[in-house]
Design an enzyme around this catalytic site. Structure first.
Site, PDB file in Angstrom:
ATOM      1  N   LYS A  90       2.323  12.811 -18.828  1.00 56.71           N
ATOM      2  CA  LYS A  90       2.507  11.379 -18.599  1.00 56.71           C
ATOM      3  C   LYS A  90       1.727  10.630 -19.656  1.00 56.71           C
ATOM      4  O   LYS A  90       0.550  10.903 -19.896  1.00 56.71           O
ATOM      5  CB  LYS A  90       1.972  10.999 -17.208  1.00 56.71           C
ATOM      6  CG  LYS A  90       2.167   9.525 -16.883  1.00 56.71           C
ATOM      7  CD  LYS A  90       3.543   9.237 -16.332  1.00 56.71           C
ATOM      8  CE  LYS A  90       3.923   7.778 -16.326  1.00 56.71           C
ATOM      9  NZ  LYS A  90       4.500   7.303 -17.621  1.00 56.71           N
ATOM     10  N   GLN A 111      -5.479  10.924 -22.826  1.00 54.84           N
ATOM     11  CA  GLN A 111      -4.646  10.688 -21.640  1.00 54.84           C
ATOM     12  C   GLN A 111      -4.880  11.760 -20.568  1.00 54.84           C
ATOM     13  O   GLN A 111      -4.787  11.475 -19.372  1.00 54.84           O
ATOM     14  CB  GLN A 111      -3.177  10.680 -22.073  1.00 54.84           C
ATOM     15  CG  GLN A 111      -2.243   9.963 -21.105  1.00 54.84           C
ATOM     16  CD  GLN A 111      -2.223   8.454 -21.287  1.00 54.84           C
ATOM     17  OE1 GLN A 111      -2.170   7.968 -22.396  1.00 54.84           O
ATOM     18  NE2 GLN A 111      -2.257   7.714 -20.186  1.00 54.84           N
ATOM     19  N   LYS A 114      -8.023  10.543 -18.708  1.00 54.17           N
ATOM     20  CA  LYS A 114      -7.716   9.253 -18.065  1.00 54.17           C
ATOM     21  C   LYS A 114      -6.862   9.481 -16.812  1.00 54.17           C
ATOM     22  O   LYS A 114      -7.147   8.968 -15.737  1.00 54.17           O
ATOM     23  CB  LYS A 114      -6.954   8.382 -19.067  1.00 54.17           C
ATOM     24  CG  LYS A 114      -6.599   7.005 -18.550  1.00 54.17           C
ATOM     25  CD  LYS A 114      -5.522   6.318 -19.394  1.00 54.17           C
ATOM     26  CE  LYS A 114      -5.930   6.173 -20.853  1.00 54.17           C
ATOM     27  NZ  LYS A 114      -5.047   5.223 -21.576  1.00 54.17           N
ATOM     28  N   LYS A 126       1.633  12.069 -24.930  1.00 54.89           N
ATOM     29  CA  LYS A 126       1.811  10.808 -25.671  1.00 54.89           C
ATOM     30  C   LYS A 126       2.893  11.028 -26.711  1.00 54.89           C
ATOM     31  O   LYS A 126       3.115  12.155 -27.152  1.00 54.89           O
ATOM     32  CB  LYS A 126       0.513  10.422 -26.392  1.00 54.89           C
ATOM     33  CG  LYS A 126       0.447   8.967 -26.790  1.00 54.89           C
ATOM     34  CD  LYS A 126      -0.046   8.106 -25.634  1.00 54.89           C
ATOM     35  CE  LYS A 126       0.000   6.641 -25.942  1.00 54.89           C
ATOM     36  NZ  LYS A 126      -0.699   5.864 -24.896  1.00 54.89           N
ATOM     37  N   GLY A 165       5.404   2.728 -21.983  1.00 52.48           N
ATOM     38  CA  GLY A 165       5.134   1.905 -23.162  1.00 52.48           C
ATOM     39  C   GLY A 165       3.740   2.102 -23.717  1.00 52.48           C
ATOM     40  O   GLY A 165       2.870   2.730 -23.106  1.00 52.48           O
ATOM     41  N   ASP A 166       3.542   1.581 -24.904  1.00 55.20           N
ATOM     42  CA  ASP A 166       2.234   1.475 -25.564  1.00 55.20           C
ATOM     43  C   ASP A 166       2.465   0.439 -26.665  1.00 55.20           C
ATOM     44  O   ASP A 166       3.393  -0.380 -26.551  1.00 55.20           O
ATOM     45  CB  ASP A 166       1.785   2.842 -26.121  1.00 55.20           C
ATOM     46  CG  ASP A 166       0.302   2.870 -26.526  1.00 55.20           C
ATOM     47  OD1 ASP A 166      -0.554   3.026 -25.652  1.00 55.20           O
ATOM     48  OD2 ASP A 166      -0.002   2.704 -27.723  1.00 55.20           O
ATOM     49  N   THR A 210      -2.547  -2.841 -16.803  1.00 56.78           N
ATOM     50  CA  THR A 210      -3.609  -2.370 -17.704  1.00 56.78           C
ATOM     51  C   THR A 210      -4.661  -3.456 -17.907  1.00 56.78           C
ATOM     52  O   THR A 210      -5.869  -3.214 -17.790  1.00 56.78           O
ATOM     53  CB  THR A 210      -3.024  -1.919 -19.055  1.00 56.78           C
ATOM     54  OG1 THR A 210      -1.942  -1.029 -18.806  1.00 56.78           O
ATOM     55  CG2 THR A 210      -4.075  -1.231 -19.904  1.00 56.78           C
ATOM     56  N   ASN A 241       0.605  -6.838 -24.469  1.00 54.11           N
ATOM     57  CA  ASN A 241       0.649  -6.637 -23.024  1.00 54.11           C
ATOM     58  C   ASN A 241      -0.745  -6.561 -22.404  1.00 54.11           C
ATOM     59  O   ASN A 241      -1.032  -7.238 -21.406  1.00 54.11           O
ATOM     60  CB  ASN A 241       1.450  -5.364 -22.725  1.00 54.11           C
ATOM     61  CG  ASN A 241       1.397  -4.985 -21.266  1.00 54.11           C
ATOM     62  OD1 ASN A 241       0.628  -4.119 -20.862  1.00 54.11           O
ATOM     63  ND2 ASN A 241       2.180  -5.664 -20.452  1.00 54.11           N
ATOM     64  N   SER A 377       1.851   3.225 -13.338  1.00 53.95           N
ATOM     65  CA  SER A 377       3.043   4.013 -13.686  1.00 53.95           C
ATOM     66  C   SER A 377       3.257   5.118 -12.652  1.00 53.95           C
ATOM     67  O   SER A 377       4.389   5.397 -12.247  1.00 53.95           O
ATOM     68  CB  SER A 377       2.878   4.649 -15.069  1.00 53.95           C
ATOM     69  OG  SER A 377       3.181   3.739 -16.099  1.00 53.95           O
TER      70      SER A 377
HETATM   71  P1  NDP Z   1       1.273  -4.455 -27.700  1.00 56.21           P
HETATM   72  O1  NDP Z   1       2.193  -3.909 -28.720  1.00 56.21           O
HETATM   73  O2  NDP Z   1       1.820  -5.212 -26.546  1.00 56.21           O
HETATM   74  O3  NDP Z   1       0.159  -5.361 -28.380  1.00 56.21           O
HETATM   75  C1  NDP Z   1      -0.669  -4.839 -29.360  1.00 56.21           C
HETATM   76  C2  NDP Z   1      -1.524  -5.970 -29.922  1.00 56.21           C
HETATM   77  O4  NDP Z   1      -2.529  -5.423 -30.748  1.00 56.21           O
HETATM   78  C3  NDP Z   1      -0.716  -6.924 -30.787  1.00 56.21           C
HETATM   79  O5  NDP Z   1      -1.275  -8.201 -30.689  1.00 56.21           O
HETATM   80  C4  NDP Z   1      -0.895  -6.328 -32.175  1.00 56.21           C
HETATM   81  O6  NDP Z   1      -0.753  -7.272 -33.234  1.00 56.21           O
HETATM   82  C5  NDP Z   1      -2.321  -5.830 -32.110  1.00 56.21           C
HETATM   83  N1  NDP Z   1      -2.449  -4.671 -33.001  1.00 56.21           N
HETATM   84  C6  NDP Z   1      -1.863  -3.468 -32.849  1.00 56.21           C
HETATM   85  N2  NDP Z   1      -2.158  -2.645 -33.860  1.00 56.21           N
HETATM   86  C7  NDP Z   1      -2.948  -3.359 -34.666  1.00 56.21           C
HETATM   87  C8  NDP Z   1      -3.593  -3.066 -35.876  1.00 56.21           C
HETATM   88  N3  NDP Z   1      -3.488  -1.857 -36.469  1.00 56.21           N
HETATM   89  N4  NDP Z   1      -4.342  -4.045 -36.439  1.00 56.21           N
HETATM   90  C9  NDP Z   1      -4.469  -5.277 -35.856  1.00 56.21           C
HETATM   91  N5  NDP Z   1      -3.863  -5.601 -34.687  1.00 56.21           N
HETATM   92  C10 NDP Z   1      -3.130  -4.672 -34.119  1.00 56.21           C
HETATM   93  O7  NDP Z   1       0.444  -3.176 -27.179  1.00 56.21           O
HETATM   94  P2  NDP Z   1      -0.399  -3.010 -25.831  1.00 56.21           P
HETATM   95  O8  NDP Z   1      -1.019  -4.309 -25.449  1.00 56.21           O
HETATM   96  O9  NDP Z   1       0.442  -2.292 -24.852  1.00 56.21           O
HETATM   97  O10 NDP Z   1      -1.524  -1.981 -26.295  1.00 56.21           O
HETATM   98  C11 NDP Z   1      -2.791  -2.410 -26.808  1.00 56.21           C
HETATM   99  C12 NDP Z   1      -3.801  -1.272 -26.685  1.00 56.21           C
HETATM  100  O11 NDP Z   1      -3.920  -0.902 -25.303  1.00 56.21           O
HETATM  101  C13 NDP Z   1      -3.434   0.020 -27.417  1.00 56.21           C
HETATM  102  O12 NDP Z   1      -4.633   0.648 -27.846  1.00 56.21           O
HETATM  103  C14 NDP Z   1      -2.802   0.870 -26.320  1.00 56.21           C
HETATM  104  O13 NDP Z   1      -2.889   2.238 -26.625  1.00 56.21           O
HETATM  105  C15 NDP Z   1      -3.694   0.485 -25.147  1.00 56.21           C
HETATM  106  N6  NDP Z   1      -3.152   0.730 -23.813  1.00 56.21           N
HETATM  107  C16 NDP Z   1      -1.953   0.213 -23.436  1.00 56.21           C
HETATM  108  C17 NDP Z   1      -1.501   0.419 -22.150  1.00 56.21           C
HETATM  109  C18 NDP Z   1      -0.241  -0.198 -21.649  1.00 56.21           C
HETATM  110  O14 NDP Z   1       0.032  -0.068 -20.459  1.00 56.21           O
HETATM  111  N7  NDP Z   1       0.531  -0.913 -22.449  1.00 56.21           N
HETATM  112  C19 NDP Z   1      -2.248   1.254 -21.195  1.00 56.21           C
HETATM  113  C20 NDP Z   1      -3.539   1.683 -21.683  1.00 56.21           C
HETATM  114  C21 NDP Z   1      -3.945   1.437 -22.950  1.00 56.21           C
HETATM  115  P3  NDP Z   1       0.550  -7.227 -34.165  1.00 56.21           P
HETATM  116  O15 NDP Z   1       1.690  -7.620 -33.287  1.00 56.21           O
HETATM  117  O16 NDP Z   1       0.256  -8.205 -35.249  1.00 56.21           O
HETATM  118  O17 NDP Z   1       0.659  -5.813 -34.661  1.00 56.21           O
HETATM  119  O1  2IT Z   2      -2.479   4.551 -22.890  1.00 55.32           O
HETATM  120  C1  2IT Z   2      -1.910   4.464 -21.792  1.00 55.32           C
HETATM  121  O2  2IT Z   2      -2.454   4.826 -20.739  1.00 55.32           O
HETATM  122  C2  2IT Z   2      -0.558   3.903 -21.757  1.00 55.32           C
HETATM  123  N1  2IT Z   2      -0.033   3.497 -22.800  1.00 55.32           N
HETATM  124  C3  2IT Z   2       0.207   3.852 -20.460  1.00 55.32           C
HETATM  125  C4  2IT Z   2       0.832   5.181 -20.169  1.00 55.32           C
HETATM  126  C5  2IT Z   2       1.765   5.203 -18.983  1.00 55.32           C
HETATM  127  O3  2IT Z   2       2.354   6.277 -18.793  1.00 55.32           O
HETATM  128  O4  2IT Z   2       1.902   4.227 -18.248  1.00 55.32           O
END
Ligand code: NDP
Ligand code: 2IT
Length: 445
Positions: A90, A111, A114, A126, A165-166, A210, A241, A377
Site C-alpha cells: 500500500k 511506507q 508508517k 510506492k 495519490g502522492d 494527511t 493536497n 486509505s
Molecule cells: P501535491 O502534488 O498535491 O503538492 C505538492 C506541493 O509541493 C506543490 O505545491 C508542489 O509545488 C510542491 N513541490 C513538490 N515538489 C517540489 C519540489 N521538488 N520543489 C519545490 N516544491 C515542490 O502533493 P501532496 O500534497 O500530496 O504531497 C506533498 C508531500 O506529502 C509529499 O512529500 C508526499 O510524499 C507527502 N504525503 C502525501 C500524502 C497524500 O495523501 N497525498 C500522504 C503522506 C505524505 P509545484 O506544484 O510547484 O511542484
Molecule cells: O506517502 C503516503 O503515505 C501517501 N502518499 C499516501 C499513500 C496511500 O496509500 O494513501
C-alpha cells in the site's frame, strides 16, 4: 551504529549505488534500531534486517504516450512492492520529473513502517513516474494515465497492491487510472486504488486526511507539554493536497498559518491564509502561488529562500523531501519555533533533525505525523470491502483516533528504549517491531 547494523547499511549503499534518498531513509531507520537490537538481539537473526531493506519486488516499465500535437513521449514507470508482511502493498504514486528508482525506494521503505504504525492490515509500497503533469491538458494526463495503468494493472489488485495519490497524483489522475484498470480487467474492483471520487467508492475525509492528521499529531505533541495550537503562528510549505488541509485543520484549531509555497516561491500572508482563495487558485484553477498574491492585498511572494525564514511557533513542511536543511532549522530555532511536524515524506535533512533534537523541541517524523492519509486509505478499502459508506464525521473520528494511537505508540516506544520524547526512535522502533514480529512468524520468505 552497532557493527551488525552498520554492516547492513554498508551493504545497502554498495548494492543500491547512487540512490542517495534511499540510503538516507535506511540510515535513519537503522540508526534508531540500535537500542532495539541491543535489547532484542533475535531481530538481527535470520537476516531480518537484510531482508527488510530489500524490496520483495521492483517493477520498472516504459510508458509511451501521445501529446495533443501528436508527438510521442516516453516516460519511465515504477512500482516498488517493498514489504507484504502486514497486508497488501500500500502506498501512493508520484508523478514528478525528479522521480527515479532511489526516490521511489525511499518512499516505499518509509511506507512499511508508517503503515505498520497505523495498526491496519497494509504492507508497504510506492510507485510513480518521471512524468510532469504541470502544463499538460486533461487529455494528455488521461492518455499518460491509461498507458501507465496498462502495465501497472498486471501487478496490482485489491488483495495484492493498492496504489493511491502522492505528489502530482490527485483525484483526476486516480479517476483516469481507475477507468483504465476497470476496462482492462472487466471487473469493478473498487478496492484496487484509494483516493477515489466520492461517487465511485471514495471515502469522505480521505482528501483531508494527511493534512488533518499532521496537525492532529502536532496537537498531541503539544498536549504532552500542557499546550494547544490556539493562537500559534504556523509556517507551512507546499500548496498541494497535504498543505491545504493542514492549513484548514490548523485554522479550525485556532492557529494562524501564515505561509505556503510551491516551486515558484513562498507566500507570506501575515493576516492569515485565505483558505477559500488558496483552494480556488490551486484546486480549481491549478494555478501558481503568485495568482493568490495578485488577488490578496497584504500578501507577498518571496522567490528567494524558504518559508522557514519567517518567524513562527510551529513549522509544517508539506512539500517534498529535503526541503528543510540545517540552515533553515537554525533559523527556525533562533526565531523560537518549538514544534515541527512533517506532512511531507522526509522533508527535514538529517542535520536539521539533529538540530531540532539537540534543541529539545517537539519534532515528529513524517512516517508518524503524515500517516493519517494512508490510514484513511485503509478505511476506504474497508468501506469498499463492506460495500458501505460512512459519513464524514465517522471517517474523521476514526482518523483522529488513529492519530492519537500513533502518537501514543511513539511515546511509549521512545520510553521503552530509553529516550523519552524522541519521536524518531519511537516511530521507527514501534513500526519496525510490528513488521519484524510478523516477518519472523512467516518464516524465511
Ligand atoms: P501535491 O502534488 O498535491 O503538492 C505538492 C506541493 O509541493 C506543490 O505545491 C508542489 O509545488 C510542491 N513541490 C513538490 N515538489 C517540489 C519540489 N521538488 N520543489 C519545490 N516544491 C515542490 O502533493 P501532496 O500534497 O500530496 O504531497 C506533498 C508531500 O506529502 C509529499 O512529500 C508526499 O510524499 C507527502 N504525503 C502525501 C500524502 C497524500 O495523501 N497525498 C500522504 C503522506 C505524505 P509545484 O506544484 O510547484 O511542484
Ligand atoms: O506517502 C503516503 O503515505 C501517501 N502518499 C499516501 C499513500 C496511500 O496509500 O494513501
Amino acid at each position: 551504529m552497532q557493527d551488525v547494523v552498520e554492516k547492513v547499511y554498508e551493504q545497502v549503499v554498495a548494492r543500491n549505488r547512487g540512490e542517495a534518498e534511499f540510503h538516507q531513509a535506511v540510515r535513519e531507520v537503522l540508526e534508531s534500531l540500535d537500542p532495539v537490537i541491543a535489547k532484542h538481539p533475535h531481530y538481527a537473526d535470520n537476516a531480518l534486517l537484510e531482508r527488510i531493506v530489500e524490496p520483495e519486488r521492483q517493477i520498472m516499465f516504459r510508458v509511451p504516450w501521445v501529446d495533443d500535437a501528436g508527438q510521442v513521449h516516453v516516460n519511465r514507470g515504477f512500482r516498488v512492492e517493498f514489504n507484504s508482511a502486514l497486508g497488501p502493498y500500500k502506498g501512493g504514486l508520484r508523478f514528478h520529473p525528479s522521480v527515479n528508482v532511489g526516490i521511489i525506494k525511499f518512499l516505499g521503505f518509509e511506507q512499511i513502517f508508517k503503515n505498520a504504525l497505523t495498526n491496519q492490515a497494509i504492507g508497504g509500497g510506492k510507485g510513480g513516474s518521471d512524468f510532469d503533469p504541470h502544463g499538460k491538458s486533461d487529455a494528455e494526463v488521461m492518455r499518460f494515465c491509461q498507458s501507465f495503468m496498462t502495465e501497472l494493472s498486471r501487478h496490482i489488485g485489491p488483495n495484492t497492491d493498492v496504489p493511491a495519490g502522492d505528489i502530482g497524483v490527485g483525484g483526476r489522475e486516480i479517476g483516469y487510472l481507475f477507468g483504465q484498470y476497470k476496462r482492462l480487467r472487466n471487473s469493478y474492483d473498487a478496492g484496487v486504488l484509494t483516493g477515489k471520487g466520492l461517487a465511485w467508492g471514495g471515502s469522505l475525509a480521505r482528501t483531508e486526511a494527511t493534512g488533518y492528521g499532521t496537525v492532529l499529531f502536532a496537537q498531541s505533541m503539544l498536549a504532552t507539554k500542557g499546550e494547544t495550537l490556539e493562537g500559534k503562528k504556523i509556517a507551512v510549505s507546499g500548496a498541494g493536497n497535504v498543505a491545504i488541509y493542514a492549513i484548514e485543520k490548523a485554522q479550525q484549531l485556532g492557529a494562524k498559518p501564515i505561509t505556503f509555497s510551491d516551486s515558484s516561491g513562498y507566500v507570506v500572508d501575515e493576516a492569515g491564509v485565505d483558505l477559500d482563495l488558496l483552494k480556488q487558485v490551486k484546486e480549481v484553477e491549478r494555478g501558481r502561488v503568485a495568482d493568490y498574491v495578485s488577488r490578496r492585498p497584504g500578501a507577498r511572494l518571496v522567490t528567494e529562500g524558504r518559508p522557514w525564514d519567517v518567524p513562527v511557533d510551529v513549522a509544517l513542511p508539506c512539500a517534498t523531501q529535503n526541503e528543510l536543511d540545517a540552515d533553515s532549522a537554525a533559523t527556525l530555532l533562533r526565531n523560537g519555533c518549538a514544534v515541527v511536524a512533517e506532512g511531507a515524506n522526509m522533508p527535514c535533512t538529517p542535520e536539521a533533525i539533529a538540530a531540532f533534537q539537540a534543541a529539545g523541541i517537539l519534532y515528529a517524523p513524517g512516517k508518524a505525523s503524515n500517516a493519517g492519509g494512508v490510514a484513511t486509505s485503509a478505511l476506504e478499502m474497508e468501506q469498499n470491502a463492506g460495500r458501505t459508506r460512512w459519513d464524514f464525521a465517522t471517517a474523521e473520528a476514526k482518523l483522529a483516533g488513529i492519530m492519537v494511537d500513533i502518537h501514543d505508540s511513539c511515546v511509549e516506544a521512545a520510553e521503552t528504549y530509553g529516550r523519552p520524547g524522541d519521536y524518531v526512535l519511537g516511530a521507527n522502533a514501534a513500526g519496525f517491531t510490528r513488521v519484524a514480529d510478523v516477518m519472523i512468524a512467516h518464516g524465511i520468505v
